[in-house]
Design a protein around this motif. Structure first.
Motif, mmCIF file in Angstrom:
data_model
loop_
_atom_site.group_PDB
_atom_site.id
_atom_site.type_symbol
_atom_site.label_atom_id
_atom_site.label_comp_id
_atom_site.label_asym_id
_atom_site.label_seq_id
_atom_site.Cartn_x
_atom_site.Cartn_y
_atom_site.Cartn_z
ATOM 1 N N PRO A 37 -17.627 -9.536 2.258
ATOM 2 C CA PRO A 37 -16.016 -9.875 2.618
ATOM 3 C C PRO A 37 -15.259 -9.686 0.996
ATOM 4 C CG PRO A 37 -17.304 -11.564 3.506
ATOM 5 C CD PRO A 37 -18.271 -10.705 2.657
ATOM 6 N N THR A 38 -14.292 -8.884 1.043
ATOM 7 C CA THR A 38 -13.478 -8.924 -0.095
ATOM 8 C C THR A 38 -11.950 -9.598 -0.188
ATOM 9 O OG1 THR A 38 -12.239 -7.100 0.749
ATOM 10 C CG2 THR A 38 -14.262 -6.570 -0.337
ATOM 11 N N ALA A 39 -11.717 -10.074 1.201
ATOM 12 C CA ALA A 39 -10.177 -10.911 1.112
ATOM 13 C C ALA A 39 -10.266 -11.993 1.944
ATOM 14 C CB ALA A 39 -9.254 -10.034 1.451
ATOM 15 N N VAL A 40 -11.001 -13.077 1.397
ATOM 16 C CA VAL A 40 -11.261 -14.444 2.084
ATOM 17 C C VAL A 40 -10.450 -15.567 1.368
ATOM 18 C CG1 VAL A 40 -12.698 -16.080 3.101
ATOM 19 C CG2 VAL A 40 -13.330 -13.788 3.341
ATOM 20 N N GLY A 78 -2.094 -12.334 2.630
ATOM 21 C CA GLY A 78 -2.179 -11.529 3.974
ATOM 22 C C GLY A 78 -2.050 -10.155 3.727
ATOM 23 N N VAL A 79 -1.068 -9.498 2.784
ATOM 24 C CA VAL A 79 -1.200 -8.122 2.597
ATOM 25 C C VAL A 79 -2.327 -7.726 2.002
ATOM 26 C CG1 VAL A 79 0.021 -6.401 1.024
ATOM 27 C CG2 VAL A 79 1.435 -8.184 2.303
ATOM 28 N N TRP A 80 -2.936 -8.617 1.144
ATOM 29 C CA TRP A 80 -4.255 -8.343 0.284
ATOM 30 C C TRP A 80 -5.096 -7.895 1.551
ATOM 31 C CZ3 TRP A 80 -5.948 -10.671 -4.856
ATOM 32 C CH2 TRP A 80 -5.066 -10.504 -5.602
ATOM 33 N N CYS A 81 -5.205 -8.780 2.276
ATOM 34 C CA CYS A 81 -6.125 -8.765 3.441
ATOM 35 C C CYS A 81 -5.944 -7.519 4.481
ATOM 36 C CB CYS A 81 -6.000 -9.877 4.381
ATOM 37 S SG CYS A 81 -6.764 -11.404 3.713
ATOM 38 N N ARG A 82 -4.902 -7.099 4.908
ATOM 39 C CA ARG A 82 -4.365 -6.212 5.543
ATOM 40 C C ARG A 82 -4.842 -4.924 4.859
ATOM 41 N NH1 ARG A 82 1.058 -6.792 6.047
ATOM 42 N NH2 ARG A 82 1.628 -4.801 4.932
ATOM 43 N N VAL A 83 -4.636 -4.619 3.514
ATOM 44 C CA VAL A 83 -4.671 -3.355 2.757
ATOM 45 C C VAL A 83 -6.229 -3.195 2.833
ATOM 46 C CG1 VAL A 83 -4.390 -2.277 0.552
ATOM 47 C CG2 VAL A 83 -2.635 -3.572 1.745
ATOM 48 N N ASP A 84 -6.974 -4.287 2.267
ATOM 49 C CA ASP A 84 -8.365 -4.106 2.350
ATOM 50 C C ASP A 84 -9.036 -3.606 3.774
ATOM 51 O OD1 ASP A 84 -8.302 -5.298 -0.270
ATOM 52 O OD2 ASP A 84 -9.570 -6.872 0.104
ATOM 53 N N TRP A 139 -10.320 -0.848 -2.965
ATOM 54 C CA TRP A 139 -9.669 -0.020 -4.238
ATOM 55 C C TRP A 139 -8.208 0.381 -3.994
ATOM 56 C CZ3 TRP A 139 -13.667 0.691 -0.909
ATOM 57 C CH2 TRP A 139 -13.282 1.592 0.329
ATOM 58 N N LYS A 140 -7.661 0.326 -2.970
ATOM 59 C CA LYS A 140 -6.110 0.454 -2.764
ATOM 60 C C LYS A 140 -5.346 -0.530 -3.299
ATOM 61 C CE LYS A 140 -2.362 2.059 -1.088
ATOM 62 N NZ LYS A 140 -1.550 0.921 -1.385
ATOM 63 N N ALA A 141 -4.428 -0.230 -4.100
ATOM 64 C CA ALA A 141 -3.488 -1.106 -4.493
ATOM 65 C C ALA A 141 -2.700 -1.868 -3.631
ATOM 66 C CB ALA A 141 -2.708 -0.682 -5.569
ATOM 67 N N PRO A 142 -2.540 -3.232 -3.660
ATOM 68 C CA PRO A 142 -2.048 -4.156 -2.519
ATOM 69 C C PRO A 142 -0.327 -3.986 -2.827
ATOM 70 C CG PRO A 142 -3.083 -5.490 -3.845
ATOM 71 C CD PRO A 142 -3.371 -4.054 -4.440
ATOM 72 N N ALA A 143 0.124 -3.011 -2.639
ATOM 73 C CA ALA A 143 1.533 -2.914 -3.216
ATOM 74 C C ALA A 143 2.299 -1.397 -2.451
ATOM 75 C CB ALA A 143 1.552 -2.176 -4.751
ATOM 76 N N ASN A 144 3.536 -1.497 -2.473
ATOM 77 C CA ASN A 144 4.091 -0.519 -1.579
ATOM 78 C C ASN A 144 3.765 -0.871 -0.186
ATOM 79 O OD1 ASN A 144 6.014 1.440 -0.748
ATOM 80 N ND2 ASN A 144 4.538 3.179 -1.041
ATOM 81 N N ALA A 145 3.692 -2.169 0.244
ATOM 82 C CA ALA A 145 3.346 -2.792 1.315
ATOM 83 C C ALA A 145 4.123 -3.360 1.845
ATOM 84 C CB ALA A 145 1.869 -3.384 1.286
ATOM 85 N N THR A 146 4.421 -3.554 3.213
ATOM 86 C CA THR A 146 5.675 -4.231 3.939
ATOM 87 C C THR A 146 5.198 -5.784 4.107
ATOM 88 O OG1 THR A 146 6.249 -2.408 5.228
ATOM 89 C CG2 THR A 146 6.877 -4.574 5.974
ATOM 90 N N VAL A 147 6.164 -6.561 3.736
ATOM 91 C CA VAL A 147 5.986 -7.939 3.999
ATOM 92 C C VAL A 147 6.784 -8.261 5.295
ATOM 93 C CG1 VAL A 147 6.621 -10.157 3.309
ATOM 94 C CG2 VAL A 147 6.031 -8.589 1.635
ATOM 95 N N TYR A 148 6.107 -8.791 6.427
ATOM 96 C CA TYR A 148 6.921 -8.960 7.353
ATOM 97 C C TYR A 148 7.028 -10.481 7.503
ATOM 98 C CZ TYR A 148 4.407 -4.617 8.812
ATOM 99 O OH TYR A 148 3.860 -3.531 8.777
#
Length: 347
Positions: free
Chosen positions: A5-8, A171-177, A183-192
Motif C-alpha cells: 500500500p502507498t496511501a494509508v 484523500g486526493v493522495w489516495c485517489r491519485v495513487d 509517481w504522479k504528483a498529487p496536484a492539479n487535482a480537484t478537491v470535492y
C-alpha cells in the motif's frame, strides 16, 4: 514481488474515551462504530469527511488522549501499512506546540519511509504559512518527508466552519495513487465538497513556497496546486512524488530481502535478490513510474562483494543492495540503499 500500500493514512488526534490506542475506519459510515458518534462532528469530523469525500480508502485513527505524542506514534508502529501521518489540531496549543508536534511526526515519518501531511494555521496568510513551516526547524530528512498545505477549507454544508485541508489532501493522495500511481504528483487535482477559505494569487503562491496551496480558479472547482515537500536545500527531494516513489521502492525491496534470512550470504543469494529487484523495477518502469526509453536508462541494481559490500559486511551477515532510479529524467538517478543485517548466513 509486488508493491505494498502507498496511501494509508493515520489521523492523530484526541478522540477522548472512544477507543484507547488505534482504530481502523473503513469508510465514512463506519466512523461512528470505530471512534464514537462524536468523531463525525466538529472540525475533526469535517477533516475526516473531506478525506472520504475525496477518494480516501481505509485509514487509522490514533488517540492522543491521556498520552504524549511519542506514545501515540509508538502505538502506530504495529500497523506496517501506514504510509501517511496526519496530525489534527496542529495549532490548537500555539506555535511552540505545533513545532514540537511537527518535529515528532516528521521524525517518525522519516524513520518509517512515510510522509507527514501538515497544515498552516487557520488565520495564516501565505507568508505566515511559509514562515510557520520554516519555524518548525525540521532537519533535511524530516523536511523531505513532510508537506504543508494552505489555506483551510470551508465544507459545502450550510453553516460549516473552516477545517484544516489535510483530510481532503490525504484523500486526493489516495485517489491519485489509485488512479495513476504514487509517481504522479498529487496536484492539479480537484478537491470535492469544499472551497478555500482564502484566495491565493499566482504571486501569493510564489511567496508561499515550499508550502502547497489550494486554489479556486475562475470557471473551475477547487484544485490542489502544488506538490512540494518542505525540503528547500536538496533538489532531489523537493517534490512529493519523488520522495514517495523512492520510499515505496525501498519499503518493497526491504521486504523482499526477508526471503534471504538464513540463506548463505554468497553469490547465488545475491543473484536471486538482484533478479527480484530487476523484475520489480522493470514492472515499475513499464507502468510509467520511471523515466527512460530503456530499462538501462530507468534504473540500475547493484549487489555483490567489492561492489556494494566489503568482506567485513559479508562475514557479519550483512547484505547491501544499491538501487538507482531515474525519477526525473533519463540519466538522473536517485540513490536508494537497502540493507539487511544480522540474519543472513555467512558464506
Amino acid at each position: 514481488m509486488s508493491s505494498g500500500p502507498t496511501a494509508v493514512p493515520v489521523f492523530i488526534a484526541d478522540f477522548g474515551t472512544a477507543f484507547e490506542d488505534v482504530a481502523r475506519v473503513n469508510s465514512w459510515p463506519d466512523l461512528p462504530r470505530a471512534a464514537g458518534e462524536g468523531a463525525a462532528s466538529g472540525v475533526t469530523g469535517g477533516v475526516l469527511r473531506g478525506y472520504f469525500d475525496n477518494g480516501g480508502g481505509y485509514c487509522y485513527l490514533t488517540n492522543t488522549a491521556g498520552k504524549n505524542m511519542q506514545e501515540a506514534l509508538t502505538s502506530v508502529e504495529a500497523f506496517d501499512d501506514v504510509t501517511i501521518l496526519v496530525p489534527l489540531g496542529l495549532w490548537d496549543g500555539g506555535a511552540d506546540t505545533a513545532g514540537e508536534t511537527a518535529r515528532a511526526v516528521t521524525a517518525h515519518a522519516a524513520a518509517h519511509r512515510a510522509m507527514a501531511i501538515l497544515h498552516a494555521g487557520r488565520d495564516h496568510d501565505v507568508r505566515q504559512a511559509r514562515d510557520a513551516a520554516r519555524a518548525f526547524k525540521l532537519d533535511a530528512d524530516q523536511s523531505s518527508h513532510a508537506a504543508l498545505y494552505h489555506p483551510w477549507l470551508i465544507p459545502s454544508a450550510d453553516g460549516a466552519q473552516p477545517v484544516p485541508p489535510v483530510g481532503a489532501v490525504a484523500g486526493v493522495w489516495c485517489r491519485v495513487d489509485r488512479d495513476r500511481g504514487v509517481w504522479k504528483a498529487p496536484a492539479n487535482a480537484t478537491v470535492y465538497g469544499a472551497r478555500p477559505s482564502q484566495a491565493v494569487t499566482d504571486a501569493g503562491q510564489g511567496e508561499a513556497q515550499p508550502v502547497d496551496v489550494l486554489r479556486e480558479f475562475p470557471g473551475q472547482s477547487t484544485l490542489v496546486w502544488g506538490a512540494r515537500t518542505l525540503n528547500e536545500t536538496d533538489d532531489r527531494w523537493k517534490h512529493i512524488p519523488v520522495r514517495r516513489l523512492a520510499d515505496m521502492v525501498e519499503r518493497d525491496l526491504q521486504g523482499a530481502l526477508n526471503f534471504a534470512a538464513f540463506e548463505p550470504n554468497s553469490q547465488p543469494t545475491w543473484e536471486a535478490l538482484r533478479a527480484a529487484a530487476d523484475n520489480y523495477l522493470l514492472a515499475l518502469w513499464k507502468q510509467g513510474g520511471l523515466q527512460g526509453h530503456t530499462p538501462k536508462e530507468a534504473y540500475f541494481v547493484q549487489i555483490g562483494e567489492s561492489v556494494t559490500m566489503t568482506e567485513e559486511d559479508v562475514k557479519a551477515g550483512r547484505i547491501v543492495m544499491k538501487i538507482g532510479l531515474a525519477v526525473v529524467r533519463p540519466g538522473e538517478f536517485i540513490p536508494v540503499t537497502v540493507t539487511m543485517t544480522g540474519t543472513v548466513g555467512q558464506a
